[in-house]
Scaffold this motif. Structure first.
Motif, PDB file in Angstrom:
ATOM      1  N   VAL A 152      -4.032  33.655 -28.709  1.00 56.26           N
ATOM      2  CA  VAL A 152      -3.451  31.885 -29.131  1.00 56.26           C
ATOM      3  C   VAL A 152      -4.924  31.507 -29.739  1.00 56.26           C
ATOM      4  O   VAL A 152      -4.499  30.486 -30.138  1.00 56.26           O
ATOM      5  CB  VAL A 152      -2.891  31.081 -27.979  1.00 56.26           C
ATOM      6  CG1 VAL A 152      -2.356  29.660 -28.397  1.00 56.26           C
ATOM      7  CG2 VAL A 152      -1.840  31.908 -27.707  1.00 56.26           C
ATOM      8  N   ASP A 153      -6.080  31.350 -28.954  1.00 56.51           N
ATOM      9  CA  ASP A 153      -6.952  31.131 -28.786  1.00 56.51           C
ATOM     10  C   ASP A 153      -7.927  31.494 -30.395  1.00 56.51           C
ATOM     11  O   ASP A 153      -7.828  30.237 -31.489  1.00 56.51           O
ATOM     12  CB  ASP A 153      -8.886  31.497 -27.996  1.00 56.51           C
ATOM     13  CG  ASP A 153      -9.432  30.443 -28.219  1.00 56.51           C
ATOM     14  OD1 ASP A 153      -9.665  29.342 -28.279  1.00 56.51           O
ATOM     15  OD2 ASP A 153     -10.324  31.543 -28.661  1.00 56.51           O
ATOM     16  N   ALA A 154      -7.456  32.816 -30.625  1.00 55.87           N
ATOM     17  CA  ALA A 154      -7.963  33.733 -31.609  1.00 55.87           C
ATOM     18  C   ALA A 154      -7.300  32.780 -33.574  1.00 55.87           C
ATOM     19  O   ALA A 154      -7.888  32.543 -34.240  1.00 55.87           O
ATOM     20  CB  ALA A 154      -7.781  35.156 -31.820  1.00 55.87           C
ATOM     21  N   VAL A 155      -5.867  33.165 -32.982  1.00 59.93           N
ATOM     22  CA  VAL A 155      -5.308  32.514 -34.308  1.00 59.93           C
ATOM     23  C   VAL A 155      -5.785  30.877 -34.662  1.00 59.93           C
ATOM     24  O   VAL A 155      -5.786  30.679 -35.447  1.00 59.93           O
ATOM     25  CB  VAL A 155      -3.450  32.039 -34.245  1.00 59.93           C
ATOM     26  CG1 VAL A 155      -2.631  30.962 -34.527  1.00 59.93           C
ATOM     27  CG2 VAL A 155      -2.960  33.338 -33.882  1.00 59.93           C
ATOM     28  N   PHE A 156      -5.485  29.987 -33.790  1.00 58.58           N
ATOM     29  CA  PHE A 156      -5.979  28.190 -33.886  1.00 58.58           C
ATOM     30  C   PHE A 156      -7.582  28.468 -34.127  1.00 58.58           C
ATOM     31  O   PHE A 156      -7.972  27.473 -35.372  1.00 58.58           O
ATOM     32  CB  PHE A 156      -6.111  27.740 -32.076  1.00 58.58           C
ATOM     33  CG  PHE A 156      -4.730  26.926 -32.380  1.00 58.58           C
ATOM     34  CD1 PHE A 156      -4.574  25.991 -32.506  1.00 58.58           C
ATOM     35  CD2 PHE A 156      -3.656  27.373 -31.571  1.00 58.58           C
ATOM     36  CE1 PHE A 156      -3.435  25.619 -32.450  1.00 58.58           C
ATOM     37  CE2 PHE A 156      -3.245  26.814 -30.590  1.00 58.58           C
ATOM     38  CZ  PHE A 156      -2.662  25.591 -31.106  1.00 58.58           C
ATOM     39  N   LYS A 157      -8.836  29.196 -34.067  1.00 59.21           N
ATOM     40  CA  LYS A 157      -9.894  29.218 -34.643  1.00 59.21           C
ATOM     41  C   LYS A 157      -9.407  30.016 -35.938  1.00 59.21           C
ATOM     42  O   LYS A 157     -10.031  29.620 -36.759  1.00 59.21           O
ATOM     43  CB  LYS A 157     -10.613  30.807 -33.840  1.00 59.21           C
ATOM     44  CG  LYS A 157     -11.222  29.802 -32.412  1.00 59.21           C
ATOM     45  CD  LYS A 157     -11.990  31.018 -31.894  1.00 59.21           C
ATOM     46  CE  LYS A 157     -12.627  30.011 -30.455  1.00 59.21           C
ATOM     47  NZ  LYS A 157     -13.230  31.483 -29.776  1.00 59.21           N
ATOM     48  N   GLU A 158      -8.937  31.179 -36.199  1.00 56.24           N
ATOM     49  CA  GLU A 158      -8.438  31.142 -38.105  1.00 56.24           C
ATOM     50  C   GLU A 158      -8.000  30.147 -38.694  1.00 56.24           C
ATOM     51  O   GLU A 158      -8.302  29.940 -39.341  1.00 56.24           O
ATOM     52  CB  GLU A 158      -7.471  32.432 -37.932  1.00 56.24           C
ATOM     53  CG  GLU A 158      -6.634  32.631 -39.675  1.00 56.24           C
ATOM     54  CD  GLU A 158      -8.209  33.803 -40.159  1.00 56.24           C
ATOM     55  OE1 GLU A 158      -7.566  33.351 -41.537  1.00 56.24           O
ATOM     56  OE2 GLU A 158      -9.240  33.627 -40.185  1.00 56.24           O
TER      57      GLU A 158
END
Length: 314
Positions: free
Chosen positions: A42-48
Motif C-alpha cells: 500500500v505504501d508503494a502504491v501511494f508513493k507511485e
C-alpha cells in the motif's frame, strides 16, 4: 490530498478494496494498519500516485488500478518508475508514458531506427508514435512526417463505395487525422499537409519511393502481407525512422494470406537498430472494461487453441 484520494475518497476506496489493510486519513497524514507485506505494498502504491501527481498528472481510477497491479506483480516495480517527462505538450496537456510498457516503447523509439509495437487496442501504440513524430518534426530532427495505413476491404468492396479514390480511402486514414488535429490543431495540420511536410497515404502509394529525413509510421500493420511489409521497410532512406504498429489478433486479410507482422520477428529479430515492443492488457489506457475485454478474448482464444490441440491428439 483531495487529488490523491479522489472525489469523495473514490480513489482511496479502490486501494482499500485491493488490500487487506485498514487506511486512516487524518488531515494530511495517512496511516496503515495490517500485515507488514500488505502495508509495504500500500505504501508503494501511494508513493507511485504521489509521484504521478508531482509530474502534473491527474489521477484516475485507471491510474490507481494500474499502480496496484504493478505493485502486486512485483515486476521490478519502483515508485515513480512508470512516469516520465512528456514527449509533447499539446493544448497545455503533456503527452507521456502512463505505463512501464509505454515507457519502454518510447525509449525504443528514441534509441532505434525501426521499432515494431505489437499489442491490443487502447495501449497507445499509434498515439505515442504520432506524438514522437510530431515532436521530431517540431525539433527539426526530421523534415517530414509520413503516416501510412494499408487499405483492406473488410465487409465492403472499395469499388462499391461512393466517390473518387481519395474519398474511398479517406475513412481508413481518418483516425490518423484525428490524432494530428489534437496534437497540432486542424489549421496547422492542413497547412503542413498542403506543403507536403505531412503526408497521409495508403500503403500502396509507398512503392518505388525512398523516404529520407522522415518519421514514418505504418499503422494497422497486421493487415500487410509479407510482400507489402518488405516493400515498406525497404523504403527507408537516410536520416529516417520507422515505427510499425499493429494488433495480430485483429487481422482482416483474406483467408490464406499471411500477415507480414506475424512473421517479421523471425526475419528481423536479431538485427541491430531494430526493436520489438510487446504491449498487453496492462498497458490499456481506456475504460477499464476495455482491459477486461482484451483479457476475456485472450482467455477464449487460449481455450480454443487447447481444444483444437486435444482434438488433433484424439
Amino acid at each position: 490530498m483531495a487529488d490523491l484520494l479522489g472525489y469523495r475518497d473514490s480513489l482511496l476506496k479502490i486501494i482499500e478494496d485491493s488490500f487487506d489493510v485498514d487506511i486512516f486519513v487524518i488531515g494530511d497524514i495517512i496511516e496503515f494498519m495490517g500485515e507488514d507485506d500488505q502495508i509495504e505494498d500500500v505504501d508503494a502504491v501511494f508513493k507511485e500516485l504521489i509521484s504521478q501527481l508531482n509530474q502534473g498528472q491527474t489521477l484516475s481510477p485507471q491510474n490507481v488500478r494500474y499502480a496496484i497491479e504493478m505493485v502486486k506483480s512485483r515486476d521490478r516495480f519502483k515508485p515513480g518508475q512508470s512516469v516520465d517527462e512528456p514527449i509533447l505538450v499539446s493544448k497545455g496537456k503533456g503527452i507521456r508514458a502512463k505505463t512501464l510498457g509505454q515507457r519502454q516503447y518510447i525509449k525504443a523509439m528514441r534509441d532505434n531506427t525501426i521499432v515494431f509495437a505489437i499489442g491490443p487496442a487502447g495501449t497507445g501504440k499509434t498515439y505515442l508514435a504520432m506524438a514522437m513524430a510530431v515532436n521530431a518534426l517540431n525539433t527539426r530532427a526530421v523534415e517530414r512526417l509520413i503516416l501510412v495505413r494499408p487499405v483492406v476491404e473488410a465487409g465492403e468492396k472499395l469499388g462499391f463505395l461512393p466517390g473518387d479514390l481519395y474519398e474511398k480511402v479517406d475513412p481508413y486514414l481518418r483516425p490518423l487525422y484525428d490524432a494530428l488535429y489534437e496534437m497540432m490543431g486542424a489549421e496547422q495540420f492542413h497547412r503542413l499537409l498542403e506543403r507536403g511536410t505531412i503526408e497521409v497515404a495508403p500503403l500502396a502509394y509507398m512503392r518505388g519511393r525512398t523516404l529520407n529525413d522522415s518519421f514514418i509510421i505504418l499503422d494497422e500493420a497486421q493487415n500487410t502481407s509479407a510482400e507489402q511489409m518488405k516493400m515498406f521497410l525497404t523504403r527507408l532512406g537516410f536520416g529516417s525512422k520507422a515505427v510499425i504498429t499493429g494488433d495480430v489478433t485483429q487481422i482482416d486479410l483474406p483467408e490464406g494470406r499471411t500477415s507480414g507482422l506475424k512473421i517479421i520477428r523471425e526475419i528481423l529479430g536479431d538485427m541491430e537498430d531494430v526493436e520489438f515492443i510487446y504491449l498487453d492488457s496492462r498497458d490499456v489506457i481506456r475504460h477499464q472494461l476495455v482491459q477486461r475485454i482484451v483479457n476475456a478474448y485472450g482467455e477464449y482464444e487460449e481455450r480454443a487453441r487447447a481444444k483444437n490441440n486435444r482434438e488433433k491428439e484424439e
